[in-house]
Design a protein around this motif. Sequence first.
Motif, short mmCIF file in Angstrom:
data_model
loop_
_atom_site.label_atom_id
_atom_site.label_comp_id
_atom_site.label_asym_id
_atom_site.label_seq_id
_atom_site.Cartn_x
_atom_site.Cartn_y
_atom_site.Cartn_z
N LEU A 117 -3.56 12.98 2.60
CA LEU A 117 -3.41 11.87 2.71
C LEU A 117 -4.28 11.27 4.16
O LEU A 117 -4.08 11.67 5.19
CB LEU A 117 -2.16 10.89 2.66
CG LEU A 117 -1.14 11.43 1.63
CD1 LEU A 117 0.04 10.64 1.95
CD2 LEU A 117 -1.94 11.24 0.37
N GLN A 129 3.74 6.66 9.10
CA GLN A 129 2.84 5.94 10.13
C GLN A 129 3.71 4.94 10.97
O GLN A 129 3.49 4.98 12.16
CB GLN A 129 1.79 5.30 9.83
CG GLN A 129 0.67 5.97 9.12
CD GLN A 129 0.16 7.00 10.39
OE1 GLN A 129 -0.30 6.34 11.38
NE2 GLN A 129 -0.44 8.25 10.03
N ASN A 171 1.03 14.57 3.12
CA ASN A 171 0.96 13.79 4.29
C ASN A 171 0.80 14.56 5.56
O ASN A 171 1.77 15.23 5.76
CB ASN A 171 2.17 12.89 4.35
CG ASN A 171 2.08 11.67 5.19
OD1 ASN A 171 0.93 11.16 5.57
ND2 ASN A 171 3.23 11.45 6.14
N TRP A 210 2.88 7.46 3.56
CA TRP A 210 1.86 7.47 4.45
C TRP A 210 2.39 5.99 5.60
O TRP A 210 2.43 6.38 6.83
CB TRP A 210 0.68 7.26 3.98
CG TRP A 210 -0.38 7.04 5.32
CD1 TRP A 210 -1.04 7.97 6.09
CD2 TRP A 210 -0.92 5.60 5.71
NE1 TRP A 210 -1.77 7.41 6.96
CE2 TRP A 210 -1.73 5.99 6.92
CE3 TRP A 210 -0.86 4.43 5.41
CZ2 TRP A 210 -2.68 4.98 7.62
CZ3 TRP A 210 -1.44 3.33 6.06
CH2 TRP A 210 -2.17 4.06 7.35
#
Length: 520
Positions: free
Chosen positions: A230, A475, A428, A471
């Motif tokens: 990703l 994040q 990821n 993701w």
Amino acid sequence: MRDSQGLIDPEALLVTAAQMGLIEQELFAHGFPVAALMEKVAGKISQRLRELLPPGQKIGLLVGPGHNGADTLVVARELWQKGYFLIIHHPFRSAKELTLAHKTYAHYLGIPEVENLQELNTCDVLIDGLFGFGLERELAPELVDLINTVNGWQKPVISIDLPSGLHTDTGQPQPVAIRAQRTLCLGLWKLGLLQDVSQEYVGILERIDFDIPAPAICKILGTAPALTRLTPRAMIQALPMPRPTVIHKYQCGHLLLVCGSRSYPGAAVLAALGARASGVGMLTIAVPASIKDIITLEVPEAILIPCPETAEGAIADLPGELTAYDFIAIGPGLTRAAQRMVQTLCSTHLPILCDADALNILAPWSGKRPGFTLLTPHAGEFHRLFPQFNLSNRLEAAQQAAQIAQAVILLKGARTIVTTPDGRTAINPDSTPGLARGGSGDVLTGLLGGLLAQGVKQGRDLVALTQAGVWWHAQTGLWLAQQEGELSVHPQRVAQHLGQALVQICEKFRDETVPFLIRF
């Protein structure tokens, strides 16, 4: 991972040892000399090391017998000529011809070589060039001792391509591996670097790009690579933003979130907050009647369905029709007492996400359900769902489970895996251990449910949206950890900051340039 022009970011590509070997052979077969490739790669490594290591440091280099060792010797030559003080240790009786040639030239330049490993203990930093990609067998006892000794020094180590001792594909130590502070991966990302088991060895990961031509990549990986990583570029593109100027709530999806119990009302709150952050147009939440007021206080804009309860305070039944909803997410805080309701929902044709106790109720998994299905287990839930698959190889187990269940499997972990029944798999690459807290998965369930409801309504790729949700969630955890520290990454904070973090993350990556894109 391709955009609308059919371009792909090399940062998104993951390769096995066999694939990387074939790509190199493709280059050599078409006239690119091995020695020329080595010079190019080593030059880029040397440039990066000069950025990382200030002059005046004493550098020790562990040199292997193959081309990874030859790369290391070219690096030694380049650093020596720039004034760095180096010592070389080459603990092998034999080596490849090119490696021996570079070793001879290193001697000619006067770079010291030591036979006693202990002399490297006087160095400030070590460069690990013992083995690169392709290691698939257990190390000899003397190399195990060498690596254990180096690890025992607890010195900064920078590994070239992979930390020596790691299996290129599984990331498993063979049976030990260098514990690197930083790994400079060469060319394309190696699968083993993104396995959960390898994370305590790889340190900070960087990719050293050496301009592998698109035809070589396409010939070996195909025009639609099945294994990807990703990337910010692809994930931001997959999210349903920006919205059209003229749009109404029913065009932004309607999610039914089925969650909570008298024992776990907080799980329903966290899932609802995650769904709110997704931007879903309409949110309906089905909860036991006894906790309805708790949810209303936290998410007043949601439509609440107060459900009849079991004696244990779980949802006994779901009243009303299901035809109004684009997507259903079930699981957070349900308890196993909600068994009848979960089984009824899963027998419908509606697209559905199952998490937490919904997974436990459905375990062990049997047969294919109608409609799009997303299962989001952590390791324990996965074992209950699919006891026939061994999680010692998480990627292979997830792929097998997806095929058997004919469902998208989201296997949670330090490096979460999303895989489809046809084998399309993405990992990821970045997260934070701060997310390893009860409730983090509830937030993710709500976020994914909201994104997928929008995806169904708008005809988007549901797998790409699933990846983007994973993701985005990770994040946000990383952003909070950087802002406030890992211990502040609790689920409520994550849910509350999903929107703010995404704005900051998009701003951060907007200015980052992609070195080159491959046209497939």
